[in-house]
Scaffold this motif. Sequence first.
Motif, mmCIF file in Angstrom:
data_model
loop_
_atom_site.group_PDB
_atom_site.id
_atom_site.type_symbol
_atom_site.label_atom_id
_atom_site.label_comp_id
_atom_site.label_asym_id
_atom_site.label_seq_id
_atom_site.Cartn_x
_atom_site.Cartn_y
_atom_site.Cartn_z
ATOM 1 N N VAL A 138 -5.622 -3.193 0.400
ATOM 2 C CA VAL A 138 -4.649 -4.255 0.222
ATOM 3 C C VAL A 138 -5.093 -5.393 1.099
ATOM 4 O O VAL A 138 -5.137 -6.592 1.104
ATOM 5 N N GLY A 189 3.615 -3.906 3.770
ATOM 6 C CA GLY A 189 3.206 -2.678 4.243
ATOM 7 C C GLY A 189 4.105 -1.678 5.160
ATOM 8 O O GLY A 189 3.972 -0.532 5.496
ATOM 9 N N ASP A 222 -2.963 1.650 -4.615
ATOM 10 C CA ASP A 222 -3.324 3.302 -4.046
ATOM 11 C C ASP A 222 -4.879 3.118 -4.333
ATOM 12 O O ASP A 222 -5.605 2.564 -5.080
ATOM 13 N N ASP A 223 -5.439 4.092 -3.780
ATOM 14 C CA ASP A 223 -7.009 4.371 -3.797
ATOM 15 C C ASP A 223 -7.379 5.014 -5.177
ATOM 16 O O ASP A 223 -8.048 4.518 -5.974
ATOM 17 N N ALA A 227 -5.276 2.929 1.674
ATOM 18 C CA ALA A 227 -4.625 2.109 0.660
ATOM 19 C C ALA A 227 -4.402 0.664 1.242
ATOM 20 O O ALA A 227 -4.374 -0.211 0.598
ATOM 21 N N GLN A 228 -4.037 0.751 2.511
ATOM 22 C CA GLN A 228 -3.738 -0.595 3.288
ATOM 23 C C GLN A 228 -5.163 -1.244 3.433
ATOM 24 O O GLN A 228 -5.019 -2.557 3.415
ATOM 25 N N ALA A 236 0.854 -1.224 -0.221
ATOM 26 C CA ALA A 236 -0.119 -0.054 0.194
ATOM 27 C C ALA A 236 0.785 1.160 0.066
ATOM 28 O O ALA A 236 1.821 1.264 0.791
#
Length: 232
Positions: free
Chosen positions: A142, A155, A200-201, A138-139, A122
């Motif tokens: 993931v 991460g 990523d978002d 973002a994590q 992420a």
Amino acid sequence: MRLQRRNALLDVVGLFLPRCCSGCDRPLMHAEQAICLHCSEDLPRTMFHDDARNRVEHLFLGKLQLHAASAFLHFSRSGMVQRMLHGLKYQGDREVGLELGRRMARDLMASARFADVDAALAVPLHPRKERQRGYNQAQVLVDGMRERWPMRDLGTDLGRSIRTASQTRQERLERWSNVQDAFRMLEPEAFQGAHVLIVDDVITTGATIEACARALQRAPDVRISVFACACA
């Protein structure tokens, strides 16, 4: 019988504390996870994954050596995807992030170009920003992806050393200057020989991904691919 009782209980609870769709606010049925059936059918999927000339990959031509790059959804301002990602990023709606991550994984696992990805990363937030928000959006994506796809989670192996300003209203040159040298590798050996998927978002100019990938490229024999939940 036990499952029927559980579903009945969820339906009763939903009468008083209804779970709502993150895309349209319709009440969710007990089998729906964060996104209702109506929104699921209308998700603007890109179908980019097996096209080496797709719009996301084109962002990095001549800048990075990537194995592949893609995005799950098209992003438009004031649209359904913007609403879901805004909820994830600013309103604590982790459930939609996990559900989007699951769907991202199912979509990408069917692509031959991403088939041998073995690790996910992420895009990091600066620790202070992550503490303020409570999590890295973002994590969360993931985490949802790894429920469907058994990848290593890297991460904690790449850090954000500079707290950058928000890039929401910045142009490409400003974005690139904002994130240049923002990332540092904490354990280069963790990436050696891996095919790493940077997640990523939203991807717009690609400046943040570019800076993140440049830090990763310092690891020997690493291959890098990119996947965003949405592309603008």
